[in-house]
Design a protein around this motif. Structure first.
Motif, PDB file in Angstrom:
ATOM      1  N   ALA A  16       0.837  -1.207   0.000  1.00 46.37           N
ATOM      2  CA  ALA A  16       0.000   0.000   0.000  1.00 46.37           C
ATOM      3  C   ALA A  16       0.867   1.250   0.000  1.00 46.37           C
ATOM      4  O   ALA A  16       0.568   2.233  -0.694  1.00 46.37           O
ATOM      5  N   VAL A  17       1.977   1.244   0.760  1.00 50.41           N
ATOM      6  CA  VAL A  17       2.885   2.398   0.801  1.00 50.41           C
ATOM      7  C   VAL A  17       3.497   2.621  -0.586  1.00 50.41           C
ATOM      8  O   VAL A  17       3.542   3.747  -1.085  1.00 50.41           O
ATOM      9  N   LEU A  20       0.919   4.109  -2.779  1.00 49.05           N
ATOM     10  CA  LEU A  20       0.707   5.521  -2.446  1.00 49.05           C
ATOM     11  C   LEU A  20       1.776   6.388  -3.098  1.00 49.05           C
ATOM     12  O   LEU A  20       1.485   7.421  -3.704  1.00 49.05           O
ATOM     13  N   PHE A  21       3.050   5.961  -2.991  1.00 51.25           N
ATOM     14  CA  PHE A  21       4.148   6.741  -3.587  1.00 51.25           C
ATOM     15  C   PHE A  21       4.009   6.828  -5.101  1.00 51.25           C
ATOM     16  O   PHE A  21       4.213   7.885  -5.690  1.00 51.25           O
ATOM     17  N   ALA A  23       1.289   6.665  -6.774  1.00 51.75           N
ATOM     18  CA  ALA A  23       0.157   7.554  -7.051  1.00 51.75           C
ATOM     19  C   ALA A  23       0.587   9.019  -6.920  1.00 51.75           C
ATOM     20  O   ALA A  23       0.246   9.852  -7.766  1.00 51.75           O
ATOM     21  N   ILE A  24       1.367   9.337  -5.874  1.00 50.93           N
ATOM     22  CA  ILE A  24       1.824  10.720  -5.676  1.00 50.93           C
ATOM     23  C   ILE A  24       2.698  11.160  -6.853  1.00 50.93           C
ATOM     24  O   ILE A  24       2.525  12.247  -7.410  1.00 50.93           O
TER      25      ILE A  24
END
Ligand SMILES: [Cu+2]
Length: 175
Positions: A16-17, A20-21, A23-24
């Motif tokens: 998930a981390v 997230l990265f 996606a950013i």
């Protein structure tokens, strides 16, 4: 294969981390225009003085017939050349940086200008400075004993003043 439930939980968290990265980074690239340098352009750092683009008299700020502004700068131990340039605020500026010797970096505080200047390559960045003012231009890659003295100045002037100076016939090339 047996995976412990606790381990499964941590695998899910770490994936998930990563997600997230990614996606950013994707959102920054698509909506904020923040990209890693992708255009690889090589140059012979040892013969910049003979180069048609980066010879000493070609450096600095140039405006072409369409009004597109290109800034050519050479980094060398221990300065950026030319030592001082003047550019307009709120105007897209394409900076082309090259190194004449070793690895340098350039950072202009309070702006998004920050890049490595790798010998053998042209670092090209297009940016816009929002506010007029005097800015230092600092080297942020350790390049030798004089590294902490490696800086130049950039004057960002109001867009209106820039247009006035371009129109004035008395004004020569901006250095
Ligand atoms: Cu340096």
């Amino acid at each position: 294969m047996h995976i412990d439930p606790l381990e499964k939980k941590w695998i899910a968290i770490s994936l998930a981390v990563v997600g997230l990265f990614v996606a950013i980074i994707t959102l920054d690239a698509l909506f904020h225009g923040i990209n890693p340098p992708s255009k690889v352009e090589t140059i012979d750092s040892a013969s910049l003085h003979l180069n048609t683009e980066f010879a000493e008299d070609k450096l600095g700020v140039q405006t072409d017939a369409q009004g597109v502004i290109t800034v050519r700068m050479v980094a060398g131990r221990y300065s950026f050349f030319p030592k001082h340039i003047t550019v307009p605020a709120e105007t897209p500026l394409t900076f082309r940086w090259v190194s004449m010797d070793v690895l340098h970096g350039v950072h202009i505080p309070m702006t998004n200008m920050s890049t490595m200047i790798v010998p053998g390559y042209v670092a090209e960045i297009t940016t816009t400075f929002p506010k007029p003012g005097e800015y230092p231009l600092l080297c942020n890659e350790y390049c030798g004993l004089g590294h902490n003295h490696m800086w130049s100045n950039i004057s960002v002037i109001a867009k209106e003043d820039w247009q006035a100076s371009v129109k004035s016939p008395a004004q020569g090339e901006q250095k």
